[in-house]
Design a protein around this motif. Sequence first.
Motif, PDB file in Angstrom:
ATOM      1  N   ILE A   1       0.873  -1.174   0.000  1.00  0.00           N
ATOM      2  CA  ILE A   1       0.000   0.000   0.000  1.00  0.00           C
ATOM      3  C   ILE A   1       0.905   1.217   0.000  1.00  0.00           C
ATOM      4  N   GLU A   2       0.594   2.160  -0.888  1.00  0.00           N
ATOM      5  CA  GLU A   2       1.411   3.372  -0.996  1.00  0.00           C
ATOM      6  C   GLU A   2       0.539   4.607  -0.842  1.00  0.00           C
ATOM      7  N   LEU A   3       0.963   5.493   0.060  1.00  0.00           N
ATOM      8  CA  LEU A   3       0.347   6.807   0.240  1.00  0.00           C
ATOM      9  C   LEU A   3       1.247   7.835  -0.429  1.00  0.00           C
ATOM     10  N   GLN A   4       0.661   8.798  -1.128  1.00  0.00           N
ATOM     11  CA  GLN A   4       1.445   9.865  -1.740  1.00  0.00           C
ATOM     12  C   GLN A   4       0.745  11.199  -1.519  1.00  0.00           C
ATOM     13  N   ALA A   5       1.543  12.200  -1.209  1.00  0.00           N
ATOM     14  CA  ALA A   5       1.020  13.564  -1.072  1.00  0.00           C
ATOM     15  C   ALA A   5       1.965  14.512  -1.801  1.00  0.00           C
ATOM     16  N   SER A   6       1.406  15.294  -2.694  1.00  0.00           N
ATOM     17  CA  SER A   6       2.200  16.252  -3.459  1.00  0.00           C
ATOM     18  C   SER A   6       2.221  17.611  -2.759  1.00  0.00           C
ATOM     19  N   LEU A   7       2.979  18.520  -3.305  1.00  0.00           N
ATOM     20  CA  LEU A   7       3.004  19.884  -2.787  1.00  0.00           C
ATOM     21  C   LEU A   7       1.612  20.513  -2.887  1.00  0.00           C
ATOM     22  N   LYS A   8       0.896  20.205  -3.963  1.00  0.00           N
ATOM     23  CA  LYS A   8      -0.468  20.724  -4.133  1.00  0.00           C
ATOM     24  C   LYS A   8      -1.374  20.227  -3.007  1.00  0.00           C
ATOM     25  N   ASN A   9      -1.229  18.949  -2.622  1.00  0.00           N
ATOM     26  CA  ASN A   9      -2.034  18.400  -1.523  1.00  0.00           C
ATOM     27  C   ASN A   9      -1.707  19.103  -0.214  1.00  0.00           C
ATOM     28  N   LEU A  10      -0.432  19.272   0.050  1.00  0.00           N
ATOM     29  CA  LEU A  10       0.002  19.905   1.297  1.00  0.00           C
ATOM     30  C   LEU A  10      -0.428  21.369   1.347  1.00  0.00           C
ATOM     31  N   SER A  11      -0.211  22.096   0.252  1.00  0.00           N
ATOM     32  CA  SER A  11      -0.571  23.521   0.253  1.00  0.00           C
ATOM     33  C   SER A  11      -2.085  23.696   0.356  1.00  0.00           C
ATOM     34  N   SER A  12      -2.839  22.816  -0.259  1.00  0.00           N
ATOM     35  CA  SER A  12      -4.298  22.889  -0.150  1.00  0.00           C
ATOM     36  C   SER A  12      -4.735  22.714   1.290  1.00  0.00           C
ATOM     37  N   GLU A  13      -4.056  21.831   1.980  1.00  0.00           N
ATOM     38  CA  GLU A  13      -4.398  21.567   3.378  1.00  0.00           C
ATOM     39  C   GLU A  13      -3.983  22.719   4.294  1.00  0.00           C
ATOM     40  N   LEU A  14      -2.782  23.244   4.089  1.00  0.00           N
ATOM     41  CA  LEU A  14      -2.244  24.245   5.010  1.00  0.00           C
ATOM     42  C   LEU A  14      -2.639  25.675   4.680  1.00  0.00           C
ATOM     43  N   LEU A  15      -2.704  26.013   3.395  1.00  0.00           N
ATOM     44  CA  LEU A  15      -2.922  27.405   3.012  1.00  0.00           C
ATOM     45  C   LEU A  15      -4.349  27.718   2.574  1.00  0.00           C
ATOM     46  N   ASP A  16      -4.932  26.809   1.802  1.00  0.00           N
ATOM     47  CA  ASP A  16      -6.224  27.100   1.191  1.00  0.00           C
ATOM     48  C   ASP A  16      -7.368  26.331   1.839  1.00  0.00           C
ATOM     49  N   ALA A  17      -7.170  25.839   3.021  1.00  0.00           N
ATOM     50  CA  ALA A  17      -8.180  24.975   3.644  1.00  0.00           C
ATOM     51  C   ALA A  17      -9.541  25.650   3.744  1.00  0.00           C
ATOM     52  N   THR A  18      -9.546  26.917   3.981  1.00  0.00           N
ATOM     53  CA  THR A  18     -10.840  27.601   4.111  1.00  0.00           C
ATOM     54  C   THR A  18     -11.424  27.956   2.745  1.00  0.00           C
ATOM     55  N   ILE A  19     -10.590  27.988   1.716  1.00  0.00           N
ATOM     56  CA  ILE A  19     -11.050  28.376   0.385  1.00  0.00           C
ATOM     57  C   ILE A  19     -11.403  27.159  -0.474  1.00  0.00           C
ATOM     58  N   ASP A  20     -10.465  26.199  -0.553  1.00  0.00           N
ATOM     59  CA  ASP A  20     -10.634  25.080  -1.481  1.00  0.00           C
ATOM     60  C   ASP A  20      -9.971  23.836  -0.907  1.00  0.00           C
ATOM     61  N   GLU A  21     -10.774  22.841  -0.555  1.00  0.00           N
ATOM     62  CA  GLU A  21     -10.235  21.603   0.006  1.00  0.00           C
ATOM     63  C   GLU A  21     -10.198  20.476  -1.027  1.00  0.00           C
ATOM     64  N   THR A  22     -10.360  20.780  -2.304  1.00  0.00           N
ATOM     65  CA  THR A  22     -10.442  19.731  -3.320  1.00  0.00           C
ATOM     66  C   THR A  22      -9.141  18.956  -3.489  1.00  0.00           C
ATOM     67  N   HIS A  23      -8.007  19.547  -3.139  1.00  0.00           N
ATOM     68  CA  HIS A  23      -6.721  18.865  -3.295  1.00  0.00           C
ATOM     69  C   HIS A  23      -6.160  18.387  -1.963  1.00  0.00           C
ATOM     70  N   SER A  24      -6.909  18.528  -0.901  1.00  0.00           N
ATOM     71  CA  SER A  24      -6.456  18.133   0.428  1.00  0.00           C
ATOM     72  C   SER A  24      -6.672  16.629   0.617  1.00  0.00           C
ATOM     73  N   GLY A  25      -5.596  15.891   0.844  1.00  0.00           N
ATOM     74  CA  GLY A  25      -5.675  14.443   1.032  1.00  0.00           C
ATOM     75  C   GLY A  25      -4.469  13.753   0.433  1.00  0.00           C
ATOM     76  N   CYS A  26      -4.589  12.453   0.221  1.00  0.00           N
ATOM     77  CA  CYS A  26      -3.489  11.637  -0.309  1.00  0.00           C
ATOM     78  C   CYS A  26      -3.998  10.733  -1.428  1.00  0.00           C
ATOM     79  N   THR A  27      -3.077  10.369  -2.290  1.00  0.00           N
ATOM     80  CA  THR A  27      -3.342   9.343  -3.280  1.00  0.00           C
ATOM     81  C   THR A  27      -2.972   8.015  -2.635  1.00  0.00           C
ATOM     82  N   VAL A  28      -3.818   7.004  -2.792  1.00  0.00           N
ATOM     83  CA  VAL A  28      -3.541   5.675  -2.257  1.00  0.00           C
ATOM     84  C   VAL A  28      -3.562   4.689  -3.413  1.00  0.00           C
ATOM     85  N   ASP A  29      -2.502   3.905  -3.532  1.00  0.00           N
ATOM     86  CA  ASP A  29      -2.427   2.857  -4.547  1.00  0.00           C
ATOM     87  C   ASP A  29      -2.070   1.541  -3.876  1.00  0.00           C
TER      88      ASP A  29
END
Length: 177
Positions: free
Chosen positions: A64-92
């Motif tokens: 099982i692999e979890l991946q988080a990009s810079l877009k995921n991290l920035s969405s979580e930390l900076l844009d959480a109140t504006i746009d949470e669409t990229h907040s999370g991880c890819t799981v394969d």
Amino acid sequence: MFDPTAFENMKVVLEGAVYDRDFIGDILVIKRDDIVNLSTMSRSYKIEMELKKPIAPISISGAIELQASLKNLSSELLDATIDETHSGCTVDIFITFPKKLDEVNAEQLLNELEKIWGDQRIITVTTSDTVSKKMQHVTSSIYKVSFGRLVKEEQMDDLEDMVEYLIQSIQAVKIQG
């Protein structure tokens, strides 16, 4: 002190679920990669396992692999109140074994994996043949199960189910193989 990100929280839950199954004796953890890529500011965590009591003589592993990009991290930390669409991880999910399946067996295994993971998942198979300098021929097949979306922190409990489904998938490969 800082708040852990969704990636760190999900990694801890996944790691705990896998090592619980290792402790019980169902599986054996054979490899673990925890990578921070500073050039892309991304993270990945991959944990690989085998069944402790193999069903077939060939070696089959699952990961099982979890991946988080810079877009995921920035969405979580900076844009959480504006746009949470990229907040999370890819799981394969990966199931790897040293055998090439014929078309009939490959289709049967795809059907088995679809029963386990659901028909909403993207399941692909890659088969490779490798010949080394010493003329050793190695064949392997890798089944990959993708979700086609981000897995969010609110779905963290699903990671424990994924470990169970991965174990069932390894067993399905051994029965088909």
